[in-house]
Design an enzyme around this catalytic site. Structure first.
Site, PDB file in Angstrom:
ATOM      1  N   GLU A  82      26.322  23.629   3.017  1.00  0.00           N
ATOM      2  CA  GLU A  82      25.809  22.493   3.789  1.00  0.00           C
ATOM      3  C   GLU A  82      25.283  22.961   5.144  1.00  0.00           C
ATOM      4  OE1 GLU A  82      27.151  17.982   5.171  1.00  0.00           O
ATOM      5  OE2 GLU A  82      28.694  19.433   4.582  1.00  0.00           O
ATOM      6  N   CYS A 142      37.584  19.333   8.336  1.00  0.00           N
ATOM      7  CA  CYS A 142      38.875  19.679   7.731  1.00  0.00           C
ATOM      8  C   CYS A 142      40.047  18.941   8.377  1.00  0.00           C
ATOM      9  CB  CYS A 142      39.120  21.190   7.844  1.00  0.00           C
ATOM     10  SG  CYS A 142      37.941  22.163   6.909  1.00  0.00           S
ATOM     11  N   SER A 157      30.595  17.148   8.646  1.00  0.00           N
ATOM     12  CA  SER A 157      30.331  17.674   7.316  1.00  0.00           C
ATOM     13  C   SER A 157      30.735  16.644   6.267  1.00  0.00           C
ATOM     14  CB  SER A 157      31.126  18.963   7.098  1.00  0.00           C
ATOM     15  OG  SER A 157      31.076  19.354   5.741  1.00  0.00           O
ATOM     16  N   LYS A 161      47.506  14.111   7.791  1.00  0.00           N
ATOM     17  CA  LYS A 161      47.156  14.242   6.374  1.00  0.00           C
ATOM     18  C   LYS A 161      47.723  13.088   5.543  1.00  0.00           C
ATOM     19  CE  LYS A 161      44.803  18.109   6.337  1.00  0.00           C
ATOM     20  NZ  LYS A 161      43.396  18.148   5.881  1.00  0.00           N
ATOM     21  N   GLU A 165      45.042  10.626   5.724  1.00  0.00           N
ATOM     22  CA  GLU A 165      43.802  11.074   5.085  1.00  0.00           C
ATOM     23  C   GLU A 165      43.754  10.706   3.608  1.00  0.00           C
ATOM     24  OE1 GLU A 165      41.150  15.089   5.230  1.00  0.00           O
ATOM     25  OE2 GLU A 165      43.174  15.328   4.427  1.00  0.00           O
ATOM     26  N   GLU A 207      36.961   7.146   1.496  1.00  0.00           N
ATOM     27  CA  GLU A 207      36.051   8.238   1.143  1.00  0.00           C
ATOM     28  C   GLU A 207      36.768   9.463   0.599  1.00  0.00           C
ATOM     29  OE1 GLU A 207      36.597   8.679   5.677  1.00  0.00           O
ATOM     30  OE2 GLU A 207      36.656   7.110   4.144  1.00  0.00           O
ATOM     31  N   CYS A 223      46.435  24.302  13.085  1.00  0.00           N
ATOM     32  CA  CYS A 223      47.457  23.717  12.208  1.00  0.00           C
ATOM     33  C   CYS A 223      48.821  24.383  12.341  1.00  0.00           C
ATOM     34  CB  CYS A 223      47.007  23.803  10.757  1.00  0.00           C
ATOM     35  SG  CYS A 223      45.411  23.022  10.447  1.00  0.00           S
TER      36      CYS A 223
END
Length: 589
Positions: free
Chosen positions: A284, A301, A321, A360, A363, A368, A505
């Protein structure tokens, strides 16, 4: 350089920011509750009070050291003073310590024991049921319990000073003061991004991880369910801290063994998902870079960063992205793999991801992030929750033998491993797009400026006769200054990586807390050492990833590996219609 006299001992100081730092340098651990070296000085708890040679007391955290100072840290007056402060805090604190999530890790409890508080002379305010505040379970990432808040202000300052989100603050005055979102909203009604950094600095159980342990234990106990786990890179260099292993040691092999013993049927490595992310994100980026459109490309991410960008900079959201995060890519691949009746044996499949990150948990619920309208990952467990599972199972972690992650998703590249540290995503993408396979090429990328703990890193790299300009940002509080310059045209970047948590992280909101500078450095080193010792350094050289593209992924790359904006828009339209219908019904009444 100057000298202070502390408890009769002469101590040299240079650039220490406060008296407290000099005292600790001298090997004296003065207790604190509101002081954090990376946050602004608040000086609220008063536990760090010291006494000078004139009998004057002052907070050592907010006093600058001066040459010739004479101070005492443990006079009888100070010890009684600190003990009384802890008693007063406990009197205004919900003391259900035996069932608190912070038991054995509570800093307030530790200080009570240390300072000899064996009983509290004052009435507990929560003996009156009317004084109790409701718990806030609105967020999928964290739980707020105002009854355990001691008003240290750490969560407020990290949310403001470090993350720049400002989701919570002090409200009211005097004995009515509480930490809360504005207008008594729930945390989910604010701009909270779920990063969990407030939970990291909270010394009590006032902010904790929203746990999914019960649901996962129930799935493991069901004989008609296959429970599959994926383990993120940063988990392997943090979990060992809790079992007495050297800081930063890669314990992936032991963790796989522990998860198998607990009852997980298959344990995979999320570095495989990170390799997929590199493949898609690099493609991409090259497409946009060649066309000169929608630059800079923002990495996607980190779900906390994605949410921050969408709420604070909606005009830049299309620069994110379209690639899913490694967790979500891998979750979709795992779900597709287990659709095969020969693989699932007619059983239900529960997919669990083990992450260093509380965001997370949110997420996996985003529209999406779903495939064909269905959630790919059922539950997210943080490193801290997995530690609790291992302890509950009675497993002696440090004595476990090493086991390899299960196939066919047990092999990842070194590029996938370093996703866990700030700059790792960018470095892995650069390895993919820059031609050359030698160690010299990898060293060139490593030394281009992509590594390090700096809040903002800027660097350039040549690609096909063109210059790629990139920036790496860690800590959401550092984003605004960069994006304002981008919007004004003052600077130009082709690629920008953002991680919500400082240092990436490895310091996520779900990691074991109490991690100082040595621990942070050791965790980063653990990932970089793992990368160096991995046979496959570049994501595109992972043979298992190549096989996946030729097999199960063929023709489904966009469906499984990219964010489903159609599903997001559909769910948004359905919610808007439901809200309109509800409003209409209320008006009719």
């Amino acid at each position: 350089m100057g000298y202070m006299t502390i408890n009769g001992l002469q101590v040299e100081f240079t650039d220490e920011p406060n008296v407290l730092s000099v005292v600790r340098k001298a090997g004296i651990d003065i207790p604190t509750l509101c002081y954090h070296s990376e946050l602004s000085v608040y000086g609220a708890c008063r536990l760090c009070m010291v006494e000078d040679d004139r009998g004057k007391t002052f907070a050592s955290c907010s006093e600058r050291p001066r040459d010739g100072m004479v101070i005492y840290t443990n006079t009888m007056r100070l010890m009684n003073y600190r003990k009384t402060i802890i008693e007063l805090l406990l009197a205004a604190h919900d003391r259900d310590c035996t069932t608190c999530v912070k038991t054995n890790e509570c800093h307030l409890q530790d200080l009570a024991h240390r300072l000899g508080v064996n009983h509290v002379r004052f009435k507990n305010r929560y003996d009156d049921p009317d004084e109790r505040h409701p718990l806030d379970f609105s967020s999928p990432s964290i739980v707020r319990d105002p009854n355990k808040c001691i008003l240290c202000g750490d969560c407020v300052r990290v949310c403001d000073n470090v993350q720049g989100v400002n989701a919570i603050d002090f409200a009211y005055r005097g004995t009515d003061t509480i930490v809360t979102p504005a207008f008594n909203k729930t945390i989910a009604q604010t701009d909270c991004v779920g990063c969990g950094q407030c939970r990291v600095v909270c010394p009590t159980g006032a902010i904790s991880i929203r746990t999914n342990l019960t649901e996962v234990w129930n799935a493991i106990a069901d004989p008609n369910t296959i429970v599959v786990a994926q383990v993120a890179p940063a988990v392997r260099v943090a979990l060992g801290d809790r079992f007495g292993l050297p800081k930063g040691e890669n314990v992936m092999g032991k963790l796989v063994s522990a998860l198998h013993r607990i009852g997980f049927d298959e344990v995979y490595d999320t570095t495989y998902g990170a390799d997929l992310t590199v493949m898609e994100e690099a493609a991409e980026f090259l497409e946009r870079f060649s066309a000169g459109e929608k630059l800079p490309l923002f990495t996607s991410c980190c779900p906390a960063w994605v949410k921050y960008c969408e709420s604070r900079y909606p005009e830049l959201a299309d620069h994110l992205s379209t690639c899913r995060s490694p967790q979500q890519m891998f979750g979709a691949v795992i779900r597709e793999y287990y659709r095969n009746p020969e693989v699932n044996s007619g059983k239900k499949v529960v997919s669990v991801s083990i992450m260093p990150c509380t965001a997370k948990k949110g997420e996996i619920l985003r529209p999406e992030s779903k495939t064909n309208g269905k959630q790919d990952i059922d539950y997210v467990l943080t490193t801290t929750e997995v530690v609790a599972m291992i302890q509950k199972s009675g497993i002696v972690f440090e004595e476990l033998d090493i086991e390899a992650a299960d196939m066919p998703f047990g092999i990842g590249s070194g590029g996938g491993v370093i996703f866990g540290v700030t700059g790792g995503v960018t470095e892995a993408v650069l390895r993919r797009i820059v031609k050359g396979h030698s160690r010299l090429d990898l060293e060139k990328i490593k030394n281009c400026g992509v590594r390090g703990e700096q809040k903002v890193k800027e660097f350039e790299l040549e690609y096909m006769g063109k210059t790629v300009r990139a920036a790496v940002i860690n800590g959401l509080g550092n984003v605004d200054a960069v994006l304002q310059k981008v919007k004004s045209g003052e600077v130009h970047y082709d690629l920008i990586e953002v991680m919500a948590c400082r240092r990436g992280c490895i310091m996520g909101g779900g990691q074991p807390v109490g991690a100082g500078q040595k621990t942070r450095t050791a965790r980063a080193k653990g990932l970089y050492d793992t990368d160096v010792n991995t046979q496959i350094r570049k994501s595109n050289e992972n043979p298992m990833v190549a096989n996946l593209y030729e097999g199960m992924l063929k023709g489904k790359e966009h469906q499984l590996l990219h964010r489903n904006f159609e599903q997001r828009d559909l769910e948004a339209a359905e919610k808007a219609a439901a809200k309109k219908s509800k409003k209409k019904a209320a008006a009719a009444k």
